[in-house]
Design an enzyme around this catalytic site. Structure first.
Site, PDB file in Angstrom:
ATOM      1  N   ASP A 124       0.904  -1.161   0.000  1.00 60.93           N
ATOM      2  CA  ASP A 124       0.000   0.000   0.000  1.00 60.93           C
ATOM      3  C   ASP A 124       0.940   1.208   0.000  1.00 60.93           C
ATOM      4  O   ASP A 124       1.259   1.766   1.036  1.00 60.93           O
ATOM      5  CB  ASP A 124      -0.870  -0.056   1.262  1.00 60.93           C
ATOM      6  CG  ASP A 124      -1.934   1.020   1.278  1.00 60.93           C
ATOM      7  OD1 ASP A 124      -2.425   1.388   0.197  1.00 60.93           O
ATOM      8  OD2 ASP A 124      -2.267   1.502   2.381  1.00 60.93           O
TER       9      ASP A 124
ATOM     10  N   CYS B 144      -3.425   5.594  -3.115  1.00 59.92           N
ATOM     11  CA  CYS B 144      -4.594   6.463  -3.000  1.00 59.92           C
ATOM     12  C   CYS B 144      -4.381   7.671  -3.920  1.00 59.92           C
ATOM     13  O   CYS B 144      -4.673   8.791  -3.551  1.00 59.92           O
ATOM     14  CB  CYS B 144      -4.864   6.855  -1.558  1.00 59.92           C
ATOM     15  SG  CYS B 144      -3.515   7.739  -0.771  1.00 59.92           S
TER      16      CYS B 144
HETATM   17  C1  LIG Z   1      -0.259   4.826   2.225  1.00 64.01           C
HETATM   18  S1  LIG Z   1       0.675   4.713   3.658  1.00 64.01           S
HETATM   19  C2  LIG Z   1       0.234   3.125   4.256  1.00 64.01           C
HETATM   20  C3  LIG Z   1      -1.096   3.070   4.929  1.00 64.01           C
HETATM   21  C4  LIG Z   1      -1.319   1.742   5.612  1.00 64.01           C
HETATM   22  N1  LIG Z   1      -1.128   0.639   4.718  1.00 64.01           N
HETATM   23  C5  LIG Z   1      -2.711   1.643   6.207  1.00 64.01           C
HETATM   24  O1  LIG Z   1      -3.586   1.030   5.624  1.00 64.01           O
HETATM   25  O2  LIG Z   1      -2.909   2.176   7.312  1.00 64.01           O
HETATM   26  C6  LIG Z   1       2.284   4.401   3.069  1.00 64.01           C
HETATM   27  C7  LIG Z   1       3.310   4.089   4.142  1.00 64.01           C
HETATM   28  O3  LIG Z   1       4.529   3.756   3.476  1.00 64.01           O
HETATM   29  C8  LIG Z   1       5.601   4.214   4.268  1.00 64.01           C
HETATM   30  N2  LIG Z   1       6.821   4.305   3.431  1.00 64.01           N
HETATM   31  C9  LIG Z   1       7.502   5.397   3.042  1.00 64.01           C
HETATM   32  N3  LIG Z   1       8.576   5.042   2.326  1.00 64.01           N
HETATM   33  C10 LIG Z   1       8.585   3.700   2.266  1.00 64.01           C
HETATM   34  C11 LIG Z   1       9.460   2.737   1.689  1.00 64.01           C
HETATM   35  N4  LIG Z   1      10.538   3.094   1.005  1.00 64.01           N
HETATM   36  N5  LIG Z   1       9.170   1.449   1.843  1.00 64.01           N
HETATM   37  C12 LIG Z   1       8.074   1.060   2.527  1.00 64.01           C
HETATM   38  N6  LIG Z   1       7.206   1.926   3.078  1.00 64.01           N
HETATM   39  C13 LIG Z   1       7.457   3.227   2.957  1.00 64.01           C
HETATM   40  C14 LIG Z   1       5.113   5.547   4.779  1.00 64.01           C
HETATM   41  O4  LIG Z   1       5.851   5.944   5.918  1.00 64.01           O
HETATM   42  C15 LIG Z   1       3.644   5.253   5.060  1.00 64.01           C
HETATM   43  O5  LIG Z   1       3.483   4.866   6.395  1.00 64.01           O
END
Ligand SMILES: C[S@@+](CC[C@H](N)C(=O)[O-])C[C@H]1O[C@@H](n2cnc3c(N)ncnc32)[C@H](O)[C@@H]1O
Length: 457
Positions: free
Chosen positions: A182, A235
């Site tokens: 996600d 999103c």
């Molecule tokens: C759209 S949000 C996820 C929302 C979560 N899946 C939920 O349903 O509550 C994306 C997340 O990816 C994290 N993120 C940022 N860079 C990333 C990376 N390189 N690898 C994995 N996750 C990362 C962000 O910190 C954030 O928490």
């Protein structure tokens, strides 16, 4: 007067060119208010039971069997049932991702970009305590709220890590049956619900996100078992981060193929490869959720399967153990204060006791916040239970509890950190609302000392 930042001009111009006739309806959706949603935590309560008890639940979310819309005026985050982990507040469209993945009890599932935990807690509920959930979040600040949510919802079979996907992939090749990516994205689909995002949007940001999404997905492919399923979601509406990223993925990983949504609804839209002049019609199997077509914000979902090879690699398991003296201390606590606790692996790490229903994969060398359910800490020769152990009901049940109704003022006193009158039973007990634990108290015969975490008061 509308105080919100305007929609970025470059964004609306592009959307108009892509949406054509639909653009006016799409733009009109910005004059309406986003609906709020709630997802029932099936680990603790059934949907019909919660529906009977909470007056602010409205109609079901069509694409999520445990999801409901809630009334606009609802203060659902303040209800004691929220503290008891009976539900998770989640944007309705976001519930479609895990519904599409369709987790089954016993599977090993990785949520690679997990904070604040919406997808993870939905996966956990569908796993029903069987199998393994691995929730990863590289941002240390967002990790804390992820852990709080997983613990509030009483998830017992979860490992929480704080790594970049590439590091995780080195350690966990072909380990998971299913993976959720996600991804962090430009957030265009949330411009209505969260207008402050509009001011941060740039085209360069979209391109940056797309490159990062490819990196994250590459690591996910490594960690997926042959025959496993990967769900990619964002999103954002931007095809550069959606169909464009999936087209790149299919080209670079021929072992992956797109699969159609298992339960498509007429309100869902397909993918739009033509927006980026891509030749791959398979991309139409992707799913798009639009705010002008359904009651929810913008989302993109792609489901992919990795070719089955018939060769399964052996998963290296962690060497988890517990000393005899720690085991005795825990058993003494359990005998005095617990009515039931589960079978499985009890193990010690840095003076803390954890539990998992199965022997976990080897996590040595990875940054792990929770290698399983945190039961408590060993302090000299005694055991002090963790908040997560109280919230892990019905996995863990105490002998004694002090019961309140959801409107009881004493319950709110407890949430504010005040002691409670003595119960007649000495020692550790849980404070419950209509039978659902919200935290620990310790009765010394004169009063119940408050053990509700200071950070939650
Ligand atoms: C759209 S949000 C996820 C929302 C979560 N899946 C939920 O349903 O509550 C994306 C997340 O990816 C994290 N993120 C940022 N860079 C990333 C990376 N390189 N690898 C994995 N996750 C990362 C962000 O910190 C954030 O928490």
């Amino acid at each position: 007067m509308n105080q919100f930042p305007p929609l970025p001009e470059e964004y609306t111009t592009k959307m108009q060119s892509w949406l054509g006739n639909e653009f006016t309806a799409f733009l009109n959706s910005y004059s309406t208010t986003a609906r709020k949603g709630l997802r029932v935590n099936l680990l603790k309560i059934q949907t019909h039971t919660l529906k009977q008890e909470l007056h602010f639940l409205e109609e079901p979310v069509p694409w999520c069997k445990e999801g409901y819309y809630i009334s606009r005026s609802a203060k659902a985050g303040n209800h004691p049932y929220h503290q008891a982990g009976l539900y998770y507040l989640q944007e309705p469209s976001a519930m479609a991702v895990v519904s599409a993945l369709d987790p089954r009890p016993g599977e090993w599932i990785l949520d690679l970009c997990a904070a604040p935990g919406g997808k993870s807690t939905q996966i956990a509920a569908r796993l029903g305590g069987q199998g393994l959930l691995w929730s990863n979040e590289p941002s240390a600040t967002r990790l804390k709220v992820l852990a709080e949510n997983i613990e509030r919802l009483g998830v017992g079979n979860c490992i929480i890590s704080n790594e970049l996907p590439a590091k995780l992939a080195q350690k966990l090749p072909q380990v998971f049956d299913k993976i959720v990516v996600d991804a962090p994205c430009s957030g265009e689909g949330m411009f209505r619900k969260n207008p402050s995002l509009r001011a941060q949007w740039t085209w360069r940001g979209v391109e940056f996100c797309a490159e990062r999404q490819k990196e994250i997905l590459s690591a996910a492919v490594t960690m997926l078992k042959p025959g496993g399923t990967l769900v990619y979601s964002t999103c954002t509406f931007n095809p550069v981060e959606n169909e464009g990223v999936i087209d790149w993925l299919l080209t670079h990983f021929p072992e992956l193929s797109l699969i159609s949504h298992p339960d498509p609804l007429p309100v869902f839209d397909g993918g739009h490869p033509e927006w980026l002049l891509l030749n791959n019609r398979e991309l139409e199997k992707c799913t798009r959720l639009w705010p002008h077509k359904l009651e929810g914000e913008g989302h993109f979902i792609a489901l992919l399967r990795k070719t089955e090879t018939g060769i399964s690699s052996k998963i290296q398991r962690a060497n988890v153990n517990i000393t005899n003296s720690a085991l005795k201390t825990w058993q003494a606590f359990a005998k005095d204060f617990l009515d039931s606790c589960p079978e499985g692996f009890y193990f010690e790490r840095n003076q803390h006791l954890f539990w998992l229903p199965l022997q976990p994969p080897d996590f040595n060398g990875l940054k792990i916040l929770r290698p399983g359910l945190l039961l408590g800490a060993f302090k000299k020769n005694r055991f002090e239970p963790a908040h997560s152990a109280a919230l892990a009901w019905p996995l863990i049940k105490t002998i004694n509890n002090v019961e309140f109704g959801p409107d009881d003022q004493q319950l709110f006193q407890y949430f504010a950190g005040h002691p409670l009158p003595a119960s007649g039973n000495k020692g550790w007990l849980t404070i419950t609302v209509n039978g659902f634990p919200v935290g620990w108290g310790k009765d010394d015969g004169h009063l119940i000392k408050n053990h509700y975490p200071k950070g939650l008061r």
